[in-house]
Design an enzyme around this catalytic site. Structure first.
Site, short mmCIF file in Angstrom:
data_model
loop_
_atom_site.label_atom_id
_atom_site.label_comp_id
_atom_site.label_asym_id
_atom_site.label_seq_id
_atom_site.Cartn_x
_atom_site.Cartn_y
_atom_site.Cartn_z
N GLN A 1 -7.52 14.43 11.51
CA GLN A 1 -8.95 14.67 11.34
C GLN A 1 -9.51 15.42 12.54
O GLN A 1 -10.33 16.35 12.40
CB GLN A 1 -9.71 13.35 11.15
CG GLN A 1 -9.25 12.50 9.99
CD GLN A 1 -9.25 13.22 8.67
OE1 GLN A 1 -10.20 13.91 8.33
NE2 GLN A 1 -8.16 13.08 7.92
N ARG B 1 -11.74 10.41 1.82
CA ARG B 1 -12.05 10.35 3.25
C ARG B 1 -13.44 9.81 3.51
O ARG B 1 -13.66 9.10 4.50
CB ARG B 1 -11.87 11.74 3.87
CG ARG B 1 -10.39 12.07 4.06
CD ARG B 1 -10.13 13.50 4.46
NE ARG B 1 -8.69 13.69 4.66
CZ ARG B 1 -8.10 14.85 4.85
NH1 ARG B 1 -8.82 15.96 4.88
NH2 ARG B 1 -6.79 14.92 5.03
N TYR C 1 -4.40 6.22 7.00
CA TYR C 1 -4.20 6.92 5.72
C TYR C 1 -5.31 7.92 5.43
O TYR C 1 -6.30 8.01 6.15
CB TYR C 1 -3.97 5.97 4.57
CG TYR C 1 -5.01 4.93 4.20
CD1 TYR C 1 -6.31 4.94 4.67
CD2 TYR C 1 -4.65 3.90 3.33
CE1 TYR C 1 -7.22 3.98 4.28
CE2 TYR C 1 -5.56 2.93 2.93
CZ TYR C 1 -6.84 2.98 3.41
OH TYR C 1 -7.73 2.02 3.01
N GLU C 2 -5.07 8.72 4.37
CA GLU C 2 -5.92 9.86 4.00
C GLU C 2 -6.02 10.88 5.13
O GLU C 2 -7.06 11.49 5.35
CB GLU C 2 -7.32 9.39 3.57
CG GLU C 2 -7.34 8.37 2.47
CD GLU C 2 -6.55 8.80 1.24
OE1 GLU C 2 -6.36 10.01 1.06
OE2 GLU C 2 -6.13 7.91 0.48
N GLY C 3 -4.94 11.06 5.85
CA GLY C 3 -4.91 11.96 6.99
C GLY C 3 -5.22 11.17 8.24
O GLY C 3 -6.33 10.66 8.41
#
Length: 596
Positions: free
Chosen positions: A446, A295, A439-441
């Site tokens: 977030q 992140r 991506y990555e959440g």
């Protein structure tokens, strides 16, 4: 082809004058770095990224990756560039010396990452994912697992990936179905299919270490039943040599909007042998080590692509002749004025510049907190740093990628119709940077994390730590008349953020759905306030330098003028975001579905 000049002077400003990394005596290993060493490292990465990576950026976009006879082939030049990357030792920068790393602070390594991302985001993802896999095994793996994999990952001789997503289970990992069944000699047989696996297969290295989330037979339901496994593409013998191919393969490549040079694969595991990373059913905790590392890297993608887009938009605006300034010709000797004279072009460019430099300072601060959490000799201060880094992780990932993408769109807009044409490179920057919001959440996740976990769940402990830092700065600088524009702007933002936090704390108890409805506005408000804190601090440094008669007056004057613009253009958005949060959030939770 787009041009790029690494912002090396800005790195020096942040590292030395703002973060004082050469005076961090309480941080283990910081006594081994000095300005000459850090400058040499960053200059070396600047040379590599501009000379090797940048020329391949468009090549990777046009050619993309291909699946040939069951094997992924990357774009022309990528494999050779990766070998140069490894030969130059770049993967080792911030890794543990016990496994062949250089042990440099994260606050230095993160700016090397920015340059890679600016010049070739798709290529930079290959070593970026590897570093994440290294971090997870380093933090949670057994000693045997570390000895088996870490030296090869650190050197870049092998690469790594993270395998979370399944076709039916994206954000909601509780739904994942990949199974892990105990096998002989402490191994587990992994069976399942994962999608969207960045760097999932390629011809760069002899082995790829996949970190895979799966369920053991006795796993409880939900996320508490997830375990993490290290599953190599090629099995590793007891002496460290490579053995037989494992039972896994890339069954397809995703055809996607951008980052074409990165091999985004569908990965199939058919009883592939893997080893447990960490404890059974604790895989999500171990994977979050990798995800939090990722992140920070994704936040840097938002900044890195925004920076190169800005540089090219600025160059174009100085060169492109169109119309005359409203107040009269500014270049009468030319057929028309450069478009830089036009107010709206200036607005877009200065907005990008203020964002990029503020975000760069924020990422540097985040990286230093991570270093303090790991290296500080005082456990209490290390704990505070860890809390602050956790608080800012969704901000760095979510806010910087939100606004970085917007900055790329503005940079494209400066080019007009040429920005829509491939040869200028601007439309690729827009397409590449778009994935960073997903991506990555996703950034919605977030925002939920920031409000639900970081603001409300711990009773705002980390928020109070940061608020104390902001208050201390305001009180210490409030009586300086030269600092008034910056202190005032920061105070306005901080007040709006405090009121928004209070609103959420009060209303979420009776209506929890407000958390989701208000979270994105809160993330944006938090990010704008965070950058106001950065710019107020940078303005103080610039004023002091100018008072001392420093030779680089132009650099510091530019900092002050950009700080002025940030407070006048960006910081004032805090009020509207707070009003939006307070007035629209509850409405969103109560509307009937029929009106949509």
């Amino acid at each position: 082809m787009p041009v790029y000049q690494a912002p090396l002077r800005d790195y020096q400003f942040i590292l030395d004058e703002m973060l004082h990394i050469y005076q961090q005596d309480a941080l283990k290993g910081f006594d081994e770095i000095d300005p000459d060493l850090v400058d040499a490292i960053l200059q070396g990465m600047a040379d590599f990224s501009t000379e090797v990576m940048l020329p391949l950026n468009s090549v990777g976009d046009v050619q993309g990756c291909k699946l040939v006879d069951g094997k992924v082939v990357t774009p022309e030049g990528f494999a050779d560039a990766y070998q140069q990357f490894v030969d130059n030792g770049w993967p080792t920068l911030t890794c543990d010396p016990a496994y062949g790393g250089q042990g440099l602070p994260e606050v230095v390594g993160i700016f090397a990452t920015e340059m890679q991302t600016s010049t070739n985001m798709a290529f930079a993802m290959y070593p970026g994912l590897t570093h994440g896999a290294y971090s997870a095994i380093h933090a949670h793996g057994s000693e045997a697992l570390k000895q088996k994999y870490l030296a090869k990952l650190v050197s870049g001789e092998w690469t790594g990936t993270m395998n979370l997503t399944e076709s039916h289970a994206g954000t909601d990992l509780a739904l994942l179905r990949t199974k892990a069944v105990p096998a002989a000699d402490g191994y587990f047989a992994i069976t399942g299919e994962k999608i969207f696996i960045s760097s999932g297969d390629h011809q760069f290295t002899d082995n790829i270490v996949h970190l895979v989330l799966a369920r053991l037979p006795d796993a409880p339901e939900g996320v508490k039943g997830i375990s993490l496994f290290a599953v190599p593409k090629v099995l590793v013998n007891s002496d460290g040599s490579l053995g037989e191919a494992n039972s896994l393969y890339a069954s397809g490549l995703e055809h996607k909007m951008g980052i074409h040079g990165n091999s985004t694969c569908v990965m199939v595991f058919e009883g592939a042998l893997g080893e447990l990373v960490g404890e059974p059913h604790q895989g999500l905790r171990a994977m979050f080590t990798m995800m939090n590392q990722a992140r920070l890297g994704v936040g840097m993608q938002g900044l890195g692509v925004s920076e190169i887009a800005y540089q090219n938009a600025l160059a174009y605006a100085k060169d492109r002749l169109q119309s005359r300034a409203i107040s009269g010709a500014k270049a009468p000797e030319k057929a028309a004025d450069p478009i830089l004279v036009h107010g709206d072009v200036r607005r877009m460019l200065l907005s990008q510049k203020a964002f990029n430099e503020g975000a760069r300072a924020l990422v540097g601060q985040q990286a230093l907190w991570l270093d303090e959490a790991e290296r500080h000799s005082d456990p209490a201060k290390a704990k505070v740093a860890a809390q602050l880094a956790a608080l800012f992780t969704p901000v760095v990932k979510g806010f910087i990628t939100n606004r970085g993408f917007n900055a790329c769109v503005d940079a494209q807009q400066v080019f007009g119709g040429h920005g829509y044409i491939h040869e200028w490179g601007m439309e690729q920057f827009v397409r590449d940077s778009r994935i960073a919001l997903i991506y990555e959440g996703t950034n919605g996740i977030q925002a939920l994390d920031l409000v639900g976990r970081k603001l409300l769940s711990d009773r705002g402990a980390a928020m109070q730590q940061w608020s104390a830092l902001v208050t201390e700065f305001i009180q210490s600088q409030g009586k300086d008349p030269q600092m008034q524009p910056y202190v005032s702007g920061l105070m306005d933002c901080a007040t709006d953020l405090q009121k928004a936090s209070g609103y959420l704390a009060t209303h979420a108890a009776s209506n929890p759905d407000i958390i989701g409805a208000a979270s994105m506005a809160y993330l944006e408000l938090f990010g704008i306030t965070a950058l106001a804190w950065m710019w107020a601090r940078m303005a103080k440094i610039a004023l002091t330098a100018l008072e001392n008669g420093i030779q680089e007056a132009d650099f510091y004057q530019a900092k002050l003028k950009t700080a002025d613009f940030y407070m006048a253009y960006w910081a004032v958005q805090s009020r509207s975001l707070r009003k939006q949060l307070e007035q629209a959030s509850e409405m969103l939770t109560t509307l009937d579905e029929a009106i949509f």
